[in-house]
Design a protein around this motif. Structure first.
Motif, mmCIF file in Angstrom:
data_model
loop_
_atom_site.group_PDB
_atom_site.id
_atom_site.type_symbol
_atom_site.label_atom_id
_atom_site.label_comp_id
_atom_site.label_asym_id
_atom_site.label_seq_id
_atom_site.Cartn_x
_atom_site.Cartn_y
_atom_site.Cartn_z
ATOM 1 N N ASP A 164 28.545 28.345 43.042
ATOM 2 C CA ASP A 164 28.471 28.795 41.658
ATOM 3 C C ASP A 164 29.247 27.809 40.780
ATOM 4 O O ASP A 164 30.413 28.036 40.450
ATOM 5 C CB ASP A 164 29.047 30.206 41.557
ATOM 6 N N VAL A 165 28.588 26.704 40.425
ATOM 7 C CA VAL A 165 29.263 25.639 39.665
ATOM 8 C C VAL A 165 29.695 26.108 38.281
ATOM 9 O O VAL A 165 30.844 25.882 37.875
ATOM 10 C CB VAL A 165 28.369 24.390 39.574
ATOM 11 N N PRO A 166 28.833 26.773 37.491
ATOM 12 C CA PRO A 166 29.290 27.245 36.172
ATOM 13 C C PRO A 166 30.491 28.193 36.285
ATOM 14 O O PRO A 166 31.426 28.113 35.479
ATOM 15 C CB PRO A 166 28.062 27.954 35.597
ATOM 16 N N GLY A 167 30.448 29.083 37.260
ATOM 17 C CA GLY A 167 31.571 29.996 37.443
ATOM 18 C C GLY A 167 32.852 29.251 37.780
ATOM 19 O O GLY A 167 33.942 29.591 37.292
ATOM 20 N N ALA A 168 32.739 28.216 38.623
ATOM 21 C CA ALA A 168 33.915 27.426 38.996
ATOM 22 C C ALA A 168 34.501 26.709 37.780
ATOM 23 O O ALA A 168 35.728 26.669 37.585
ATOM 24 C CB ALA A 168 33.543 26.414 40.080
ATOM 25 N N VAL A 169 33.620 26.146 36.938
ATOM 26 C CA VAL A 169 34.093 25.429 35.745
ATOM 27 C C VAL A 169 34.764 26.386 34.777
ATOM 28 O O VAL A 169 35.873 26.131 34.276
ATOM 29 C CB VAL A 169 32.921 24.698 35.063
ATOM 30 N N GLU A 185 29.090 35.317 35.591
ATOM 31 C CA GLU A 185 29.205 36.029 36.873
ATOM 32 C C GLU A 185 28.364 37.299 36.901
ATOM 33 O O GLU A 185 27.882 37.704 37.961
ATOM 34 C CB GLU A 185 30.679 36.356 37.149
ATOM 35 N N LEU A 186 28.195 37.943 35.753
ATOM 36 C CA LEU A 186 27.354 39.147 35.707
ATOM 37 C C LEU A 186 25.886 38.825 35.968
ATOM 38 O O LEU A 186 25.133 39.665 36.475
ATOM 39 C CB LEU A 186 27.502 39.834 34.350
ATOM 40 N N ARG A 187 25.460 37.601 35.654
ATOM 41 C CA ARG A 187 24.058 37.220 35.801
ATOM 42 C C ARG A 187 23.780 36.415 37.071
ATOM 43 O O ARG A 187 22.622 36.263 37.462
ATOM 44 C CB ARG A 187 23.612 36.414 34.583
ATOM 45 N N LEU A 237 30.700 33.431 41.988
ATOM 46 C CA LEU A 237 31.995 33.020 42.522
ATOM 47 C C LEU A 237 32.885 34.236 42.723
ATOM 48 O O LEU A 237 33.525 34.404 43.754
ATOM 49 C CB LEU A 237 32.649 32.024 41.551
ATOM 50 N N LEU A 238 32.936 35.098 41.727
ATOM 51 C CA LEU A 238 33.668 36.365 41.797
ATOM 52 C C LEU A 238 32.857 37.402 41.036
ATOM 53 O O LEU A 238 32.641 37.267 39.826
ATOM 54 C CB LEU A 238 35.063 36.228 41.177
#
Length: 538
Positions: free
Chosen positions: A197-202, A246-248, A253-254
Protein backbone atom coordinates in the motif's frame (compact mmCIF):
# COMPACT_ATOMS: atom_id res chain seq x y z
CA UNK A 1 1.63 -21.63 13.61
CA UNK A 2 4.32 -24.29 13.92
CA UNK A 3 5.28 -25.43 17.39
CA UNK A 4 8.67 -24.46 18.82
CA UNK A 5 10.55 -26.27 21.52
CA UNK A 6 10.81 -24.49 24.87
CA UNK A 7 14.50 -23.85 24.24
CA UNK A 8 13.85 -22.27 20.81
CA UNK A 9 11.16 -20.04 22.30
CA UNK A 10 13.49 -18.87 25.07
CA UNK A 11 16.22 -18.06 22.54
CA UNK A 12 13.75 -16.19 20.31
CA UNK A 13 12.55 -14.22 23.33
CA UNK A 14 16.11 -13.42 24.40
CA UNK A 15 17.15 -12.13 20.96
CA UNK A 16 14.05 -9.97 20.63
CA UNK A 17 14.10 -8.37 24.08
CA UNK A 18 17.79 -7.49 23.68
CA UNK A 19 17.02 -5.98 20.27
CA UNK A 20 14.11 -3.87 21.50
CA UNK A 21 16.05 -2.78 24.61
CA UNK A 22 18.90 -1.67 22.37
CA UNK A 23 16.84 0.54 20.06
CA UNK A 24 14.81 2.07 22.91
CA UNK A 25 17.92 2.73 25.02
CA UNK A 26 19.48 4.55 22.08
CA UNK A 27 16.66 7.11 22.24
CA UNK A 28 17.89 8.43 25.59
CA UNK A 29 21.56 7.39 25.56
CA UNK A 30 22.84 10.75 24.29
CA UNK A 31 20.91 12.92 26.78
CA UNK A 32 23.74 12.99 29.30
CA UNK A 33 26.50 13.36 26.67
CA UNK A 34 25.25 16.47 24.87
CA UNK A 35 27.56 18.89 26.75
CA UNK A 36 30.58 16.73 25.80
CA UNK A 37 29.42 16.53 22.17
CA UNK A 38 29.02 20.32 22.06
CA UNK A 39 32.57 20.86 23.33
CA UNK A 40 34.13 18.21 21.08
CA UNK A 41 32.31 19.03 17.84
CA UNK A 42 31.29 22.66 18.22
CA UNK A 43 27.62 21.75 17.72
CA UNK A 44 25.08 24.53 18.20
CA UNK A 45 22.06 24.10 20.47
CA UNK A 46 19.84 23.46 17.44
CA UNK A 47 22.26 20.80 16.17
CA UNK A 48 22.38 19.16 19.60
CA UNK A 49 18.59 18.99 19.56
CA UNK A 50 18.54 17.17 16.23
CA UNK A 51 21.41 14.86 17.18
CA UNK A 52 18.93 13.43 19.69
CA UNK A 53 15.66 13.92 17.83
CA UNK A 54 16.55 12.87 14.26
CA UNK A 55 16.55 9.27 15.53
CA UNK A 56 13.05 9.61 17.02
CA UNK A 57 11.71 11.37 13.92
CA UNK A 58 12.88 8.66 11.49
CA UNK A 59 11.71 5.86 13.78
CA UNK A 60 8.24 7.33 14.26
CA UNK A 61 7.71 8.20 10.58
CA UNK A 62 8.61 4.77 9.16
CA UNK A 63 7.61 2.24 11.83
CA UNK A 64 4.12 1.58 10.41
CA UNK A 65 5.46 0.93 6.91
CA UNK A 66 8.24 -1.25 8.32
CA UNK A 67 5.74 -3.37 10.25
CA UNK A 68 3.65 -3.93 7.12
CA UNK A 69 6.75 -4.91 5.13
CA UNK A 70 7.60 -7.44 7.82
CA UNK A 71 4.19 -9.06 7.47
CA UNK A 72 4.54 -9.33 3.71
CA UNK A 73 8.21 -10.19 3.24
CA UNK A 74 9.31 -11.76 6.52
CA UNK A 75 9.63 -10.46 10.07
CA UNK A 76 13.08 -11.93 10.62
CA UNK A 77 14.23 -10.42 7.32
CA UNK A 78 13.10 -6.94 8.37
CA UNK A 79 14.70 -7.45 11.78
CA UNK A 80 18.02 -8.30 10.12
CA UNK A 81 17.83 -5.34 7.73
CA UNK A 82 16.98 -3.02 10.60
CA UNK A 83 19.81 -4.30 12.82
CA UNK A 84 22.29 -3.98 9.95
CA UNK A 85 21.30 -0.34 9.33
CA UNK A 86 21.34 0.41 13.04
CA UNK A 87 24.75 -1.17 13.61
CA UNK A 88 26.53 0.47 10.69
CA UNK A 89 25.06 3.92 11.35
CA UNK A 90 25.91 3.62 15.06
CA UNK A 91 29.54 2.79 14.28
CA UNK A 92 30.25 5.48 11.68
CA UNK A 93 30.06 8.50 14.09
CA UNK A 94 33.25 7.17 15.67
CA UNK A 95 34.99 8.55 12.56
CA UNK A 96 32.39 10.86 10.94
CA UNK A 97 31.98 13.10 13.97
CA UNK A 98 30.95 16.49 12.59
CA UNK A 99 27.51 17.65 13.85
CA UNK A 100 25.90 17.26 10.42
CA UNK A 101 27.23 13.74 9.95
CA UNK A 102 26.12 12.69 13.43
CA UNK A 103 22.60 14.02 12.75
CA UNK A 104 22.40 12.16 9.42
CA UNK A 105 23.72 8.91 10.87
CA UNK A 106 21.37 9.12 13.84
CA UNK A 107 18.48 9.46 11.37
CA UNK A 108 19.69 6.35 9.51
CA UNK A 109 19.88 4.51 12.84
CA UNK A 110 16.27 5.58 13.42
CA UNK A 111 15.30 4.02 10.09
CA UNK A 112 16.94 0.80 11.24
CA UNK A 113 15.12 0.99 14.56
CA UNK A 114 11.82 1.40 12.69
CA UNK A 115 12.41 -2.03 11.13
CA UNK A 116 13.58 -3.59 14.39
CA UNK A 117 10.84 -2.58 16.85
CA UNK A 118 7.71 -4.05 15.19
CA UNK A 119 9.63 -7.13 14.06
CA UNK A 120 10.63 -8.04 17.62
CA UNK A 121 7.07 -7.94 18.91
CA UNK A 122 5.40 -9.56 15.89
CA UNK A 123 7.90 -12.45 15.94
CA UNK A 124 6.89 -13.16 19.53
CA UNK A 125 3.14 -12.88 19.04
CA UNK A 126 3.29 -15.02 15.90
CA UNK A 127 5.48 -17.72 17.43
CA UNK A 128 4.30 -18.16 21.02
CA UNK A 129 1.17 -20.21 21.79
CA UNK A 130 -1.73 -18.24 23.28
CA UNK A 131 -1.19 -19.60 26.80
CA UNK A 132 2.40 -18.30 26.85
CA UNK A 133 1.97 -15.19 24.73
CA UNK A 134 0.95 -12.96 27.65
CA UNK A 135 4.15 -13.67 29.57
CA UNK A 136 6.29 -13.12 26.47
CA UNK A 137 4.59 -9.81 25.67
CA UNK A 138 4.87 -8.79 29.34
CA UNK A 139 8.61 -9.38 29.30
CA UNK A 140 8.98 -7.56 25.97
CA UNK A 141 6.94 -4.62 27.27
CA UNK A 142 8.95 -4.53 30.50
CA UNK A 143 12.28 -4.28 28.67
CA UNK A 144 10.85 -1.72 26.24
CA UNK A 145 9.58 0.26 29.23
CA UNK A 146 12.92 0.39 31.02
CA UNK A 147 14.94 0.91 27.83
CA UNK A 148 15.07 4.67 28.36
CA UNK A 149 16.44 4.24 31.89
CA UNK A 150 18.99 1.69 30.66
CA UNK A 151 20.12 4.21 28.03
CA UNK A 152 20.65 6.91 30.65
CA UNK A 153 22.47 4.57 33.02
CA UNK A 154 24.74 3.02 30.42
CA UNK A 155 25.73 6.34 28.88
CA UNK A 156 26.41 7.84 32.29
CA UNK A 157 28.72 4.96 33.15
CA UNK A 158 30.53 5.13 29.81
CA UNK A 159 31.13 8.86 30.15
CA UNK A 160 32.93 8.21 33.42
CA UNK A 161 35.63 6.15 31.73
CA UNK A 162 35.75 7.44 28.15
CA UNK A 163 34.42 10.10 25.78
CA UNK A 164 30.99 10.45 24.16
CA UNK A 165 32.17 8.20 21.31
CA UNK A 166 32.16 5.24 23.70
CA UNK A 167 28.35 5.26 23.46
CA UNK A 168 28.54 4.61 19.73
CA UNK A 169 31.27 2.00 20.16
CA UNK A 170 29.29 -0.02 22.71
CA UNK A 171 25.91 0.26 20.99
CA UNK A 172 27.28 -0.71 17.58
CA UNK A 173 29.09 -3.70 19.14
CA UNK A 174 25.88 -4.88 20.80
CA UNK A 175 24.02 -4.29 17.55
CA UNK A 176 26.48 -6.52 15.69
CA UNK A 177 26.06 -9.34 18.23
CA UNK A 178 22.26 -9.15 18.03
CA UNK A 179 22.46 -9.05 14.22
CA UNK A 180 24.44 -12.30 14.19
CA UNK A 181 21.99 -13.84 16.65
CA UNK A 182 19.04 -12.86 14.44
CA UNK A 183 20.28 -15.22 11.72
CA UNK A 184 19.75 -18.15 14.13
CA UNK A 185 16.01 -17.65 14.58
CA UNK A 186 13.37 -18.84 12.14
CA UNK A 187 11.43 -16.75 9.66
CA UNK A 188 7.81 -15.69 10.15
CA UNK A 189 5.74 -14.58 7.16
CA UNK A 190 2.03 -13.81 6.92
CA UNK A 191 -0.03 -16.11 4.71
CA UNK A 192 -1.39 -13.13 2.77
CA UNK A 193 0.78 -11.34 0.22
CA UNK A 194 -1.21 -8.38 -1.07
CA UNK A 195 0.20 -5.49 -3.05
CA UNK A 196 2.14 -2.99 -0.93
CA UNK A 197 0.00 0.00 0.00
CA UNK A 198 2.31 2.74 -1.30
CA UNK A 199 -0.11 5.69 -0.87
CA UNK A 200 -0.86 4.57 2.68
CA UNK A 201 2.86 4.31 3.45
CA UNK A 202 3.53 7.81 2.10
CA UNK A 203 0.62 9.41 3.94
CA UNK A 204 1.46 7.62 7.20
CA UNK A 205 5.09 8.75 7.02
CA UNK A 206 4.07 12.36 6.33
CA UNK A 207 1.40 12.35 9.03
CA UNK A 208 3.51 10.87 11.82
CA UNK A 209 6.76 12.51 10.70
CA UNK A 210 5.06 15.90 10.32
CA UNK A 211 3.55 15.91 13.79
CA UNK A 212 6.74 14.63 15.44
CA UNK A 213 8.91 17.17 13.60
CA UNK A 214 6.48 20.01 14.32
CA UNK A 215 6.23 19.22 18.03
CA UNK A 216 9.97 18.76 18.54
CA UNK A 217 11.01 21.81 16.55
CA UNK A 218 8.21 23.93 18.00
CA UNK A 219 9.23 23.04 21.55
CA UNK A 220 12.79 24.26 20.90
CA UNK A 221 12.00 27.31 18.75
CA UNK A 222 8.40 28.51 18.54
CA UNK A 223 5.13 27.01 17.40
CA UNK A 224 4.63 30.20 15.37
CA UNK A 225 7.69 29.45 13.21
CA UNK A 226 6.64 29.01 9.55
CA UNK A 227 8.44 25.67 9.21
CA UNK A 228 6.68 24.33 12.31
CA UNK A 229 3.28 25.53 11.11
CA UNK A 230 3.82 23.96 7.68
CA UNK A 231 4.90 20.66 9.25
CA UNK A 232 1.80 20.48 11.45
CA UNK A 233 -0.50 21.39 8.52
CA UNK A 234 1.14 18.68 6.40
CA UNK A 235 0.59 16.23 9.25
CA UNK A 236 -3.13 17.03 9.52
CA UNK A 237 -3.72 16.91 5.75
CA UNK A 238 -1.73 13.65 5.47
CA UNK A 239 -3.70 12.09 8.31
CA UNK A 240 -6.95 12.88 6.53
CA UNK A 241 -5.49 11.52 3.29
CA UNK A 242 -4.32 8.37 5.09
CA UNK A 243 -7.79 7.68 6.51
CA UNK A 244 -9.48 8.19 3.14
CA UNK A 245 -6.94 6.00 1.31
CA UNK A 246 -7.11 3.20 3.88
CA UNK A 247 -10.91 3.13 3.86
CA UNK A 248 -10.88 2.51 0.09
CA UNK A 249 -7.82 0.25 -0.19
CA UNK A 250 -8.39 -3.45 -0.89
CA UNK A 251 -5.34 -4.41 1.18
CA UNK A 252 -4.68 -1.38 3.42
CA UNK A 253 -1.49 -0.69 5.32
CA UNK A 254 -3.66 -0.23 8.42
CA UNK A 255 -7.40 -0.76 8.37
CA UNK A 256 -8.52 2.31 10.32
CA UNK A 257 -11.75 0.51 11.18
CA UNK A 258 -9.71 -1.32 13.80
CA UNK A 259 -10.09 1.75 15.98
CA UNK A 260 -13.74 0.76 16.38
CA UNK A 261 -12.48 -2.19 18.43
CA UNK A 262 -12.41 -1.24 22.09
CA UNK A 263 -9.36 -3.29 22.98
CA UNK A 264 -7.31 -1.89 20.10
CA UNK A 265 -8.31 1.69 20.89
CA UNK A 266 -7.73 1.23 24.62
CA UNK A 267 -4.26 -0.17 24.05
CA UNK A 268 -3.35 2.60 21.59
CA UNK A 269 -4.45 5.38 23.93
CA UNK A 270 -2.80 3.79 26.96
CA UNK A 271 0.55 3.19 25.22
CA UNK A 272 0.60 6.74 23.84
CA UNK A 273 -0.15 8.22 27.26
CA UNK A 274 2.46 6.05 28.98
CA UNK A 275 5.27 7.26 26.73
CA UNK A 276 3.97 10.84 26.67
CA UNK A 277 4.24 11.04 30.44
CA UNK A 278 7.40 9.00 30.96
CA UNK A 279 9.54 10.76 28.33
CA UNK A 280 8.25 14.13 29.47
CA UNK A 281 9.24 13.08 32.98
CA UNK A 282 12.73 12.01 31.83
CA UNK A 283 13.30 15.36 30.13
CA UNK A 284 12.31 17.26 33.28
CA UNK A 285 13.84 15.13 36.01
CA UNK A 286 17.28 14.86 34.40
CA UNK A 287 17.46 18.65 34.15
CA UNK A 288 16.21 19.01 37.73
CA UNK A 289 18.83 16.62 39.08
CA UNK A 290 21.73 18.04 37.09
CA UNK A 291 20.98 21.77 37.07
CA UNK A 292 19.01 22.36 40.28
CA UNK A 293 20.49 19.68 42.54
CA UNK A 294 23.98 19.64 40.99
CA UNK A 295 24.16 15.90 40.17
CA UNK A 296 26.71 14.78 37.59
CA UNK A 297 25.71 12.55 34.66
CA UNK A 298 26.26 9.22 36.41
CA UNK A 299 24.59 10.33 39.64
CA UNK A 300 21.52 11.56 37.75
CA UNK A 301 21.33 8.24 35.90
CA UNK A 302 21.68 6.20 39.08
CA UNK A 303 18.99 8.30 40.74
CA UNK A 304 16.53 6.92 38.17
CA UNK A 305 17.66 3.29 38.55
CA UNK A 306 15.01 2.38 41.21
CA UNK A 307 12.37 2.69 38.48
CA UNK A 308 13.62 -0.48 36.83
CA UNK A 309 12.43 -2.97 39.45
CA UNK A 310 8.75 -1.90 39.73
CA UNK A 311 8.42 -1.66 35.94
CA UNK A 312 9.84 -5.14 35.38
CA UNK A 313 7.99 -6.82 38.25
CA UNK A 314 4.59 -5.41 37.36
CA UNK A 315 5.11 -5.96 33.63
CA UNK A 316 5.48 -9.68 34.39
CA UNK A 317 2.55 -9.76 36.83
CA UNK A 318 0.13 -7.59 34.85
CA UNK A 319 -0.98 -10.27 32.33
CA UNK A 320 -2.16 -12.45 35.23
CA UNK A 321 -3.80 -9.49 36.95
CA UNK A 322 -5.55 -8.58 33.69
CA UNK A 323 -6.91 -12.11 33.38
CA UNK A 324 -8.49 -11.72 36.84
CA UNK A 325 -9.89 -8.18 36.75
CA UNK A 326 -10.03 -7.25 33.05
CA UNK A 327 -8.32 -4.71 30.81
CA UNK A 328 -10.33 -1.71 32.01
CA UNK A 329 -9.31 -2.03 35.66
CA UNK A 330 -5.63 -2.58 34.91
CA UNK A 331 -5.21 0.26 32.40
CA UNK A 332 -7.21 2.75 34.45
CA UNK A 333 -5.35 1.91 37.66
CA UNK A 334 -2.00 2.03 35.87
CA UNK A 335 -2.62 5.46 34.35
CA UNK A 336 -4.08 6.70 37.65
CA UNK A 337 -0.89 5.62 39.47
CA UNK A 338 1.23 7.41 36.84
CA UNK A 339 -0.91 10.52 37.31
CA UNK A 340 -0.64 10.34 41.11
CA UNK A 341 3.13 9.94 41.00
CA UNK A 342 3.58 12.90 38.65
CA UNK A 343 1.28 15.17 40.66
CA UNK A 344 3.24 14.28 43.80
CA UNK A 345 6.50 14.98 41.96
CA UNK A 346 5.15 18.40 40.98
CA UNK A 347 5.74 19.50 44.58
CA UNK A 348 9.51 19.44 44.00
CA UNK A 349 11.36 22.64 44.77
CA UNK A 350 14.92 23.85 45.10
CA UNK A 351 15.28 22.37 48.60
CA UNK A 352 13.60 19.00 47.95
CA UNK A 353 15.54 15.89 48.95
CA UNK A 354 16.08 12.71 46.95
CA UNK A 355 13.43 11.00 49.10
CA UNK A 356 10.91 13.55 47.78
CA UNK A 357 11.77 12.27 44.30
CA UNK A 358 12.12 8.57 45.07
CA UNK A 359 8.78 7.50 46.43
CA UNK A 360 6.55 9.36 43.91
CA UNK A 361 8.86 8.03 41.18
CA UNK A 362 8.26 4.48 42.43
CA UNK A 363 4.48 5.10 42.34
CA UNK A 364 4.82 6.23 38.72
CA UNK A 365 6.94 3.16 37.93
CA UNK A 366 4.33 0.82 39.39
CA UNK A 367 1.68 2.44 37.20
CA UNK A 368 3.89 2.14 34.12
CA UNK A 369 4.65 -1.53 34.78
CA UNK A 370 1.01 -2.32 35.53
CA UNK A 371 -0.37 -0.82 32.33
CA UNK A 372 2.34 -1.30 29.68
CA UNK A 373 2.03 -5.03 28.94
CA UNK A 374 -1.81 -5.16 28.96
CA UNK A 375 -1.96 -2.17 26.59
CA UNK A 376 0.46 -3.81 24.16
CA UNK A 377 -1.40 -7.13 24.41
CA UNK A 378 -4.71 -5.38 23.75
CA UNK A 379 -3.38 -3.93 20.48
CA UNK A 380 -1.87 -7.14 19.10
CA UNK A 381 -4.70 -9.40 20.34
CA UNK A 382 -7.35 -7.39 18.53
CA UNK A 383 -5.63 -7.90 15.15
CA UNK A 384 -5.45 -11.07 13.07
CA UNK A 385 -2.28 -13.16 12.96
CA UNK A 386 -1.61 -12.04 9.38
CA UNK A 387 -1.19 -8.42 10.48
CA UNK A 388 0.90 -8.77 13.63
CA UNK A 389 3.65 -6.64 12.09
CA UNK A 390 1.19 -3.80 11.56
CA UNK A 391 -0.25 -4.27 15.06
CA UNK A 392 3.23 -4.11 16.55
CA UNK A 393 3.98 -1.03 14.44
CA UNK A 394 0.86 0.75 15.74
CA UNK A 395 2.06 0.00 19.26
CA UNK A 396 5.49 1.43 18.44
CA UNK A 397 4.13 4.45 16.55
CA UNK A 398 1.93 5.39 19.49
CA UNK A 399 4.99 5.18 21.74
CA UNK A 400 7.04 7.49 19.52
CA UNK A 401 4.28 10.02 18.92
CA UNK A 402 3.45 9.98 22.62
CA UNK A 403 7.10 10.56 23.50
CA UNK A 404 7.33 13.47 21.06
CA UNK A 405 4.19 15.09 22.47
CA UNK A 406 5.40 14.59 26.04
CA UNK A 407 8.78 16.17 25.30
CA UNK A 408 7.16 19.07 23.43
CA UNK A 409 4.52 19.68 26.12
CA UNK A 410 6.87 19.55 29.10
CA UNK A 411 9.65 21.43 27.31
CA UNK A 412 7.28 24.22 26.23
CA UNK A 413 5.81 24.66 29.71
CA UNK A 414 9.26 24.74 31.31
CA UNK A 415 10.65 27.19 28.74
CA UNK A 416 7.59 29.45 28.99
CA UNK A 417 7.64 29.57 32.78
CA UNK A 418 11.38 30.34 32.85
CA UNK A 419 11.10 33.04 30.16
CA UNK A 420 8.27 34.82 31.97
CA UNK A 421 9.80 34.52 35.43
CA UNK A 422 13.38 35.48 34.63
CA UNK A 423 12.28 38.93 33.41
CA UNK A 424 12.15 40.18 37.01
CA UNK A 425 15.69 38.92 37.67
CA UNK A 426 17.40 40.39 34.60
CA UNK A 427 17.74 44.00 35.86
CA UNK A 428 20.14 42.75 38.56
CA UNK A 429 22.30 40.81 36.07
CA UNK A 430 25.37 42.52 34.55
CA UNK A 431 25.02 43.31 30.87
CA UNK A 432 27.75 40.81 29.96
CA UNK A 433 25.76 37.87 31.32
CA UNK A 434 22.20 38.99 30.62
CA UNK A 435 21.77 37.08 27.37
CA UNK A 436 23.09 33.84 28.87
CA UNK A 437 20.83 34.12 31.92
CA UNK A 438 17.80 34.99 29.80
CA UNK A 439 18.32 32.13 27.34
CA UNK A 440 18.34 29.24 29.84
CA UNK A 441 18.99 28.25 33.42
CA UNK A 442 22.05 26.31 32.22
CA UNK A 443 23.35 29.61 30.87
CA UNK A 444 22.70 31.27 34.23
CA UNK A 445 24.67 28.55 36.02
CA UNK A 446 27.53 28.89 33.53
CA UNK A 447 27.61 32.68 33.95
CA UNK A 448 27.60 32.39 37.75
CA UNK A 449 30.60 30.06 37.63
CA UNK A 450 32.54 32.83 35.87
CA UNK A 451 31.11 35.77 37.81
CA UNK A 452 31.90 34.31 41.24
CA UNK A 453 30.07 34.47 44.62
CA UNK A 454 28.47 37.83 43.82
CA UNK A 455 26.15 36.13 41.35
CA UNK A 456 24.83 33.56 43.82
CA UNK A 457 21.66 35.54 44.55
CA UNK A 458 20.84 35.65 40.86
CA UNK A 459 21.42 31.91 40.52
CA UNK A 460 19.17 31.16 43.50
CA UNK A 461 16.37 33.26 42.01
CA UNK A 462 16.78 31.63 38.59
CA UNK A 463 16.85 28.17 40.19
CA UNK A 464 13.54 28.84 41.97
CA UNK A 465 11.97 29.93 38.67
CA UNK A 466 13.37 26.90 36.84
CA UNK A 467 12.18 24.50 39.55
CA UNK A 468 8.76 26.14 39.38
CA UNK A 469 8.65 25.51 35.65
CA UNK A 470 9.52 21.85 36.19
CA UNK A 471 6.78 21.64 38.82
CA UNK A 472 4.20 23.12 36.44
CA UNK A 473 5.22 20.76 33.64
CA UNK A 474 5.06 17.69 35.89
CA UNK A 475 1.62 18.72 37.11
CA UNK A 476 0.45 19.11 33.49
CA UNK A 477 1.74 15.63 32.64
CA UNK A 478 -0.12 14.28 35.67
CA UNK A 479 -3.35 15.91 34.49
CA UNK A 480 -2.93 14.38 31.03
CA UNK A 481 -2.48 10.90 32.55
CA UNK A 482 -5.49 11.44 34.83
CA UNK A 483 -7.61 12.57 31.89
CA UNK A 484 -6.64 9.46 29.93
CA UNK A 485 -7.57 7.27 32.91
CA UNK A 486 -11.02 8.88 33.10
CA UNK A 487 -11.52 8.44 29.34
CA UNK A 488 -10.63 4.75 29.49
CA UNK A 489 -13.18 4.15 32.23
CA UNK A 490 -15.78 4.57 29.48
CA UNK A 491 -13.82 3.20 26.50
CA UNK A 492 -11.88 0.19 27.82
CA UNK A 493 -13.62 -3.20 27.66
CA UNK A 494 -14.46 -5.16 30.80
CA UNK A 495 -13.71 -8.74 31.80
CA UNK A 496 -15.97 -10.40 29.24
CA UNK A 497 -14.30 -8.86 26.20
CA UNK A 498 -12.96 -11.33 23.61
CA UNK A 499 -10.27 -9.78 21.35
CA UNK A 500 -11.01 -10.03 17.62
CA UNK A 501 -7.68 -11.70 16.91
CA UNK A 502 -8.49 -14.54 19.31
CA UNK A 503 -12.02 -14.94 17.98
CA UNK A 504 -10.69 -15.09 14.39
CA UNK A 505 -8.16 -17.72 15.44
CA UNK A 506 -10.92 -19.74 17.09
CA UNK A 507 -13.12 -19.45 14.00
CA UNK A 508 -10.26 -20.61 11.78
CA UNK A 509 -9.56 -23.58 14.07
CA UNK A 510 -13.25 -24.51 14.07
CA UNK A 511 -13.39 -24.33 10.27
CA UNK A 512 -10.31 -26.52 10.00
CA UNK A 513 -11.80 -29.03 12.43
CA UNK A 514 -15.04 -29.10 10.48
CA UNK A 515 -13.12 -29.73 7.26
CA UNK A 516 -11.17 -32.58 8.88
CA UNK A 517 -14.39 -34.27 9.98
CA UNK A 518 -16.12 -33.72 6.65
CA UNK A 519 -18.50 -31.08 8.03
CA UNK A 520 -18.77 -27.99 5.82
CA UNK A 521 -16.72 -27.17 2.76
CA UNK A 522 -13.03 -27.92 2.60
CA UNK A 523 -12.64 -25.10 0.13
CA UNK A 524 -14.30 -22.68 2.53
CA UNK A 525 -11.98 -23.75 5.28
CA UNK A 526 -8.99 -23.10 3.06
CA UNK A 527 -10.30 -19.70 2.03
CA UNK A 528 -10.98 -18.63 5.60
CA UNK A 529 -7.64 -19.74 6.97
CA UNK A 530 -5.53 -16.62 7.43
CA UNK A 531 -3.18 -17.95 10.05
CA UNK A 532 0.38 -16.79 10.49
CA UNK A 533 2.97 -19.17 9.04
CA UNK A 534 6.36 -19.20 10.76
CA UNK A 535 8.63 -21.26 8.52
CA UNK A 536 11.77 -23.13 9.44
CA UNK A 537 11.24 -22.89 13.20
CA UNK A 538 10.82 -26.54 14.15
Amino acid sequence: MLELTAGRRRWLLCVNIVAVSLVVATMSALYTSLPDIAVATGATQAQLTWIVDSYTLALAALVLTAGALGDRFGRRATLIVGLALFTVSSALPIWLDSPLWVIILRAVAGVGAAFVMPSTLSLLTASFPSERRGSAVGLWAGFAGIGGIVGLLSSGLMLQVWSWKSIFVVYSAIGLLVLLAAFTIGESVASRHGRPDVPGAVFSALAVGGVVFGLIEGAHTSFAEPLVVVALIVAVVSLIGFVLVELRATDPLLDVRYFRRRGFTTGSVAVGMQFLTIFGFFLLIVQYLQLVKGYDAISASLALAPMVIPVMVFSLLSPRITALVGLRVVTVLGLAAIAAGLVLLSRLGVDSSYWDILWPMVVTSVGLGLSTAPATSAIVSDISADEQGVAAAVNDAMREVGAAIGIALSGSILAGRYASGIVDVLPAVPEAGRQAVESSFAGAVEFAAVAGPGAQGMVDAAAAIFAGGISDALFALGLVAAGAAVLLIFVAPGRGYVPHGESETADTAAAAAAADTGVGSAGAGADDARADVPAGMQ
